[in-house]
Design a protein around this motif. Sequence first.
Motif, PDB file in Angstrom:
ATOM      1  N   VAL A 215       0.858  -1.187   0.000  1.00 23.28           N
ATOM      2  CA  VAL A 215       0.000   0.000   0.000  1.00 23.28           C
ATOM      3  C   VAL A 215       0.892   1.235   0.000  1.00 23.28           C
ATOM      4  O   VAL A 215       1.595   1.511   0.965  1.00 23.28           O
ATOM      5  N   TRP A 216       0.873   1.971  -1.099  1.00 22.57           N
ATOM      6  CA  TRP A 216       1.801   3.085  -1.276  1.00 22.57           C
ATOM      7  C   TRP A 216       1.323   4.344  -0.568  1.00 22.57           C
ATOM      8  O   TRP A 216       0.116   4.575  -0.427  1.00 22.57           O
ATOM      9  N   GLU A 217       2.275   5.121  -0.139  1.00 26.56           N
ATOM     10  CA  GLU A 217       2.008   6.441   0.421  1.00 26.56           C
ATOM     11  C   GLU A 217       2.905   7.447  -0.270  1.00 26.56           C
ATOM     12  O   GLU A 217       3.983   7.085  -0.778  1.00 26.56           O
ATOM     13  N   PRO A 218       2.518   8.707  -0.318  1.00 28.16           N
ATOM     14  CA  PRO A 218       1.307   9.294   0.265  1.00 28.16           C
ATOM     15  C   PRO A 218       0.061   8.965  -0.551  1.00 28.16           C
ATOM     16  O   PRO A 218       0.151   8.622  -1.729  1.00 28.16           O
ATOM     17  N   HIS A 219      -1.089   9.080   0.101  1.00 31.61           N
ATOM     18  CA  HIS A 219      -2.350   8.911  -0.598  1.00 31.61           C
ATOM     19  C   HIS A 219      -2.667  10.182  -1.385  1.00 31.61           C
ATOM     20  O   HIS A 219      -2.173  11.267  -1.062  1.00 31.61           O
ATOM     21  N   ILE A 220      -3.479  10.025  -2.404  1.00 35.35           N
ATOM     22  CA  ILE A 220      -3.844  11.160  -3.256  1.00 35.35           C
ATOM     23  C   ILE A 220      -5.222  11.656  -2.830  1.00 35.35           C
ATOM     24  O   ILE A 220      -6.227  10.963  -2.999  1.00 35.35           O
ATOM     25  N   ASN A 221      -5.268  12.852  -2.274  1.00 28.69           N
ATOM     26  CA  ASN A 221      -6.539  13.420  -1.859  1.00 28.69           C
ATOM     27  C   ASN A 221      -7.353  13.881  -3.065  1.00 28.69           C
ATOM     28  O   ASN A 221      -6.802  14.212  -4.118  1.00 28.69           O
ATOM     29  N   GLU A 222      -8.665  13.883  -2.903  1.00 28.16           N
ATOM     30  CA  GLU A 222      -9.555  14.406  -3.932  1.00 28.16           C
ATOM     31  C   GLU A 222      -9.415  15.922  -3.959  1.00 28.16           C
ATOM     32  O   GLU A 222      -9.804  16.606  -3.013  1.00 28.16           O
ATOM     33  N   ARG A 223      -8.839  16.441  -5.033  1.00 29.93           N
ATOM     34  CA  ARG A 223      -8.632  17.878  -5.161  1.00 29.93           C
ATOM     35  C   ARG A 223      -9.119  18.340  -6.523  1.00 29.93           C
ATOM     36  O   ARG A 223      -8.861  17.685  -7.545  1.00 29.93           O
ATOM     37  N   ALA A 224      -9.780  19.479  -6.528  1.00 30.62           N
ATOM     38  CA  ALA A 224     -10.329  20.003  -7.776  1.00 30.62           C
ATOM     39  C   ALA A 224      -9.237  20.264  -8.802  1.00 30.62           C
ATOM     40  O   ALA A 224      -9.471  20.143 -10.014  1.00 30.62           O
ATOM     41  N   VAL A 225      -8.031  20.600  -8.335  1.00 29.10           N
ATOM     42  CA  VAL A 225      -6.963  20.951  -9.271  1.00 29.10           C
ATOM     43  C   VAL A 225      -6.577  19.771 -10.162  1.00 29.10           C
ATOM     44  O   VAL A 225      -6.137  19.965 -11.301  1.00 29.10           O
ATOM     45  N   ILE A 226      -6.747  18.542  -9.676  1.00 25.28           N
ATOM     46  CA  ILE A 226      -6.437  17.380 -10.508  1.00 25.28           C
ATOM     47  C   ILE A 226      -7.380  17.336 -11.714  1.00 25.28           C
ATOM     48  O   ILE A 226      -6.954  17.100 -12.851  1.00 25.28           O
ATOM     49  N   LYS A 227      -8.663  17.610 -11.464  1.00 28.20           N
ATOM     50  CA  LYS A 227      -9.622  17.641 -12.567  1.00 28.20           C
ATOM     51  C   LYS A 227      -9.385  18.850 -13.463  1.00 28.20           C
ATOM     52  O   LYS A 227      -9.499  18.762 -14.692  1.00 28.20           O
ATOM     53  N   ASP A 228      -9.046  19.981 -12.852  1.00 27.99           N
ATOM     54  CA  ASP A 228      -8.820  21.189 -13.648  1.00 27.99           C
ATOM     55  C   ASP A 228      -7.622  21.009 -14.582  1.00 27.99           C
ATOM     56  O   ASP A 228      -7.675  21.391 -15.756  1.00 27.99           O
ATOM     57  N   LEU A 254       5.345   9.459  -5.206  1.00 28.44           N
ATOM     58  CA  LEU A 254       4.890   8.161  -5.720  1.00 28.44           C
ATOM     59  C   LEU A 254       5.767   7.697  -6.877  1.00 28.44           C
ATOM     60  O   LEU A 254       6.036   6.502  -7.010  1.00 28.44           O
ATOM     61  N   ALA A 255       6.235   8.633  -7.697  1.00 34.91           N
ATOM     62  CA  ALA A 255       7.128   8.276  -8.799  1.00 34.91           C
ATOM     63  C   ALA A 255       8.449   7.743  -8.261  1.00 34.91           C
ATOM     64  O   ALA A 255       9.025   6.803  -8.814  1.00 34.91           O
ATOM     65  N   THR A 256       8.926   8.333  -7.158  1.00 33.74           N
ATOM     66  CA  THR A 256      10.156   7.833  -6.522  1.00 33.74           C
ATOM     67  C   THR A 256       9.946   6.404  -6.029  1.00 33.74           C
ATOM     68  O   THR A 256      10.828   5.550  -6.179  1.00 33.74           O
ATOM     69  N   ARG A 257       8.783   6.146  -5.468  1.00 34.28           N
ATOM     70  CA  ARG A 257       8.458   4.789  -4.997  1.00 34.28           C
ATOM     71  C   ARG A 257       8.401   3.828  -6.184  1.00 34.28           C
ATOM     72  O   ARG A 257       8.874   2.688  -6.105  1.00 34.28           O
ATOM     73  N   LEU A 258       7.840   4.303  -7.289  1.00 36.58           N
ATOM     74  CA  LEU A 258       7.733   3.472  -8.490  1.00 36.58           C
ATOM     75  C   LEU A 258       9.116   3.035  -8.977  1.00 36.58           C
ATOM     76  O   LEU A 258       9.359   1.851  -9.253  1.00 36.58           O
ATOM     77  N   ILE A 259      10.027   3.977  -9.053  1.00 37.90           N
ATOM     78  CA  ILE A 259      11.377   3.666  -9.500  1.00 37.90           C
ATOM     79  C   ILE A 259      12.052   2.695  -8.527  1.00 37.90           C
ATOM     80  O   ILE A 259      12.725   1.740  -8.942  1.00 37.90           O
ATOM     81  N   LYS A 260      11.840   2.918  -7.249  1.00 36.08           N
ATOM     82  CA  LYS A 260      12.431   2.040  -6.238  1.00 36.08           C
ATOM     83  C   LYS A 260      11.884   0.621  -6.364  1.00 36.08           C
ATOM     84  O   LYS A 260      12.663  -0.350  -6.318  1.00 36.08           O
ATOM     85  N   GLU A 261      10.573   0.497  -6.540  1.00 38.33           N
ATOM     86  CA  GLU A 261       9.969  -0.836  -6.620  1.00 38.33           C
ATOM     87  C   GLU A 261      10.414  -1.571  -7.877  1.00 38.33           C
ATOM     88  O   GLU A 261      10.605  -2.788  -7.857  1.00 38.33           O
ATOM     89  N   MET A 262      10.582  -0.850  -8.975  1.00 37.64           N
ATOM     90  CA  MET A 262      11.019  -1.498 -10.210  1.00 37.64           C
ATOM     91  C   MET A 262      12.427  -2.050 -10.093  1.00 37.64           C
ATOM     92  O   MET A 262      12.777  -3.044 -10.728  1.00 37.64           O
ATOM     93  N   GLY A 263      13.227  -1.398  -9.250  1.00 34.83           N
ATOM     94  CA  GLY A 263      14.598  -1.844  -9.101  1.00 34.83           C
ATOM     95  C   GLY A 263      14.815  -2.877  -8.019  1.00 34.83           C
ATOM     96  O   GLY A 263      15.896  -3.445  -7.891  1.00 34.83           O
ATOM     97  N   SER A 264      13.777  -3.157  -7.243  1.00 37.05           N
ATOM     98  CA  SER A 264      13.925  -4.091  -6.114  1.00 37.05           C
ATOM     99  C   SER A 264      13.728  -5.527  -6.560  1.00 37.05           C
ATOM    100  O   SER A 264      13.271  -5.798  -7.651  1.00 37.05           O
TER     101      SER A 264
END
Length: 264
Positions: A215-228, A254-264
């Motif tokens: 379960v990855w962190e941080p979580h992504i909050n519902e924010r209007a700016v993502i839709k905008d 989350l991108a840093t976590r992605l790179i880390k997981e791909m290399g593990s």
Amino acid sequence: MPRIAIGNHKGGSGKTAGTVNLAAALAEAGHRVLVVDLDPQANASRRLGIGYGDPELTTSEVVKSGEEGVAADAIITSGWTEPYSERVHVIPARFDLENRISEAAVIGAAGRLRRALTGADDGYTVTLIDCPPSLGHLTQLSLAAADHALAVVEPEYDSVEGAVRFRDFIDAHSAELGNPGLGMLGYVISRVRANVGAHAFQIEGFAETFGQDQVWEPHINERAVIKDAADSASPLRVYGTSPGREMANIYAELATRLIKEMGS
């Protein structure tokens, strides 16, 4: 280079937003990213600045051919500004990708995307494949081609169940898709609303359902700016507001976590 199928067997989970914003965050960190839009709605393509009638070749033609390396002919730069356009490339989709579903029974059909991508995505740090919210033929094409799967989950019952079905389908059928080593890379929790009690309740159970380490962190909050930002086909950081930069920083983690997981 690693390929990641991003999915959930439930629409509205934030899957496409996750794909696009992870691509932007990876580009900001200097990585070259290929986004493969495998959803006939083509939302990822539009959010990456690709006009509906712009590309001559799309994932539909790529999958229809299935010839080794043919996907290279369909790769185009995103419509974003520099440095994103230099680092984020796209194989876009159109609604006619739906036509490929009828070909599911053809011998070797599940491996068409894998063959088409062979050699085509060399030179990218990662290929992100945006799956439709289904477990049908188009998603199976993605799973047959991918090295890892990543679920984007809204903390609501139906979305959690959709992620469970996505995971269980991979466990049960990856070998039949010619990809027995495929497994879950993790779960990104999206569209979180702090004032919704059901969200807090679901998040409390994620470690038990999916495994604490996945379960990855941080979580992504519902924010209007993502839709905008999505509506304006703009990366969050370029959107130019304080909330946009705040959410871009979350995707960067989350991108840093992605790179880390791909290399593990």
